[in-house]
Design a protein around this motif. Sequence first.
Motif, PDB file in Angstrom:
ATOM      1  N   TYR A   1       8.435  23.957   9.354  1.00 40.10           N
ATOM      2  CA  TYR A   1       7.616  23.353   8.255  1.00 40.10           C
ATOM      3  C   TYR A   1       6.266  22.670   8.697  1.00 40.10           C
ATOM      4  O   TYR A   1       5.381  22.811   8.014  1.00 40.10           O
ATOM      5  N   ASP A   2       6.084  22.403   9.969  1.00 38.09           N
ATOM      6  CA  ASP A   2       4.621  22.159  10.592  1.00 38.09           C
ATOM      7  C   ASP A   2       3.859  23.417  10.512  1.00 38.09           C
ATOM      8  O   ASP A   2       2.786  23.377  10.045  1.00 38.09           O
ATOM      9  N   LEU A   3       4.494  24.483  10.921  1.00 33.64           N
ATOM     10  CA  LEU A   3       3.779  25.657  10.935  1.00 33.64           C
ATOM     11  C   LEU A   3       3.214  26.178   9.716  1.00 33.64           C
ATOM     12  O   LEU A   3       2.069  26.813   9.088  1.00 33.64           O
ATOM     13  N   TYR A   4       4.193  26.117   8.750  1.00 34.64           N
ATOM     14  CA  TYR A   4       3.917  26.741   7.170  1.00 34.64           C
ATOM     15  C   TYR A   4       3.017  25.526   6.562  1.00 34.64           C
ATOM     16  O   TYR A   4       2.189  26.104   6.126  1.00 34.64           O
ATOM     17  N   LEU A   5       3.170  24.283   6.542  1.00 34.68           N
ATOM     18  CA  LEU A   5       2.536  23.439   5.905  1.00 34.68           C
ATOM     19  C   LEU A   5       0.923  23.492   6.566  1.00 34.68           C
ATOM     20  O   LEU A   5      -0.193  23.495   5.984  1.00 34.68           O
ATOM     21  N   THR A   6       0.808  23.697   7.948  1.00 32.23           N
ATOM     22  CA  THR A   6      -0.455  23.873   8.516  1.00 32.23           C
ATOM     23  C   THR A   6      -1.377  25.182   7.875  1.00 32.23           C
ATOM     24  O   THR A   6      -2.496  25.071   7.674  1.00 32.23           O
ATOM     25  N   ARG A   7      -0.544  25.988   7.693  1.00 34.90           N
ATOM     26  CA  ARG A   7      -1.250  27.276   6.780  1.00 34.90           C
ATOM     27  C   ARG A   7      -1.506  26.983   5.377  1.00 34.90           C
ATOM     28  O   ARG A   7      -2.437  27.739   4.932  1.00 34.90           O
ATOM     29  N   THR A   8      -0.634  26.170   4.888  1.00 39.25           N
ATOM     30  CA  THR A   8      -0.660  26.303   3.332  1.00 39.25           C
ATOM     31  C   THR A   8      -1.198  25.260   2.618  1.00 39.25           C
ATOM     32  O   THR A   8      -1.864  25.139   1.712  1.00 39.25           O
ATOM     33  N   LEU A   9      -1.121  23.860   3.296  1.00 38.36           N
ATOM     34  CA  LEU A   9      -1.789  22.853   2.476  1.00 38.36           C
ATOM     35  C   LEU A   9      -3.243  22.876   2.462  1.00 38.36           C
ATOM     36  O   LEU A   9      -4.021  23.114   3.406  1.00 38.36           O
ATOM     37  N   LYS A  10      -3.686  22.182   1.515  1.00 34.19           N
ATOM     38  CA  LYS A  10      -5.382  22.356   1.174  1.00 34.19           C
ATOM     39  C   LYS A  10      -5.951  20.751   1.063  1.00 34.19           C
ATOM     40  O   LYS A  10      -7.296  20.633   1.792  1.00 34.19           O
ATOM     41  N   ASN A  11      -5.248  19.844   0.913  1.00 34.68           N
ATOM     42  CA  ASN A  11      -5.700  18.601   0.966  1.00 34.68           C
ATOM     43  C   ASN A  11      -4.942  17.518   1.555  1.00 34.68           C
ATOM     44  O   ASN A  11      -5.670  16.500   2.135  1.00 34.68           O
ATOM     45  N   ALA A  12      -3.799  17.471   1.606  1.00 33.38           N
ATOM     46  CA  ALA A  12      -2.998  16.247   2.299  1.00 33.38           C
ATOM     47  C   ALA A  12      -3.259  16.563   3.707  1.00 33.38           C
ATOM     48  O   ALA A  12      -3.713  17.742   4.267  1.00 33.38           O
ATOM     49  N   THR A  13      -3.095  15.589   4.632  1.00 34.63           N
ATOM     50  CA  THR A  13      -3.060  15.332   6.041  1.00 34.63           C
ATOM     51  C   THR A  13      -1.674  15.399   6.889  1.00 34.63           C
ATOM     52  O   THR A  13      -0.772  14.677   6.361  1.00 34.63           O
ATOM     53  N   LEU A  14      -1.523  16.118   7.603  1.00 30.64           N
ATOM     54  CA  LEU A  14      -0.161  16.324   8.381  1.00 30.64           C
ATOM     55  C   LEU A  14      -0.606  15.178   9.574  1.00 30.64           C
ATOM     56  O   LEU A  14      -1.399  15.289  10.376  1.00 30.64           O
ATOM     57  N   VAL A  15       0.706  14.310   9.805  1.00 34.05           N
ATOM     58  CA  VAL A  15       0.581  13.263  10.801  1.00 34.05           C
ATOM     59  C   VAL A  15       1.999  13.848  11.668  1.00 34.05           C
ATOM     60  O   VAL A  15       3.063  13.615  11.189  1.00 34.05           O
TER      61      VAL A  15
END
Length: 266
Positions: free
Chosen positions: A155-169
Amino acid sequence: MKIFHRLSICVVTIMFACGMTAMAHADALKDLAPTGKIRAAINFGNSVLAQRDEATGAPKGITPDLARELGKRLGVPVELVPYQAAGKVFDAAKSGAWDIAFIAIEPVRAAEVEFTAPYVIIEGGYMVQQDSPLKVIDDVDKPGVRIAIGVGSAYDLYLTRTLKNATLVRAAVGGGRAMIDLFVNDKLEAVAGVKPGLVTYAKDHPEVMVMDGHFMEIRQAMGTPKGRTEGAAYLRSFVEEMKASGFVADAIKRSNQQAAVAPPAK
């Protein structure tokens, strides 16, 4: 004479096919058990796939069951190699520390791993505080929203590709409770993870809730290091048989987990 000739052709054809099958089996064995045993990477960071027996501490669950069954088919012993996160499993692919692994299909990982089709599909979901203004999946990808996540997870790899505005911590560890602890301790807006694991946590923590739906389908597959083509071909057939025979469904039931058996490969 014609009947004898036809029988001879049939016998030769069968012998040739058996010979080819034996050769394919031998080639697969070289790829999957180059040291004389299958070293199977088991990711304990995903509790849907693997757990430890409370009495003995021995690995149990879908992935240990599949690894042991593969060993039976190939007639070799199986060594279960434990990891605490899928990211750690992937990192170990280059060093040749394992022969087979059970990790989600992701483009980044496909550069190092020969994947089968998925054997199970698990939902990736979000958990937030009960009083959070974030109510549905689409609310999460907004400026100012910080999402706790396990480093190197699917899910880190997926969200890194797809998120546009939120920030991953990112939590330093990719599996288990690390990202939940980060979400709680740092008072972040959301945490992403394997949905069944989030649901289990939320049952004992009424201050949080798991959102309906999912942001991704995590396609869990078997894999072997890149270049082991004969072994990969054998694994692909093995996975399809395990799904079709009901083995995967039974393993899910035995381990009291929630996951969908993946459909047959196209």
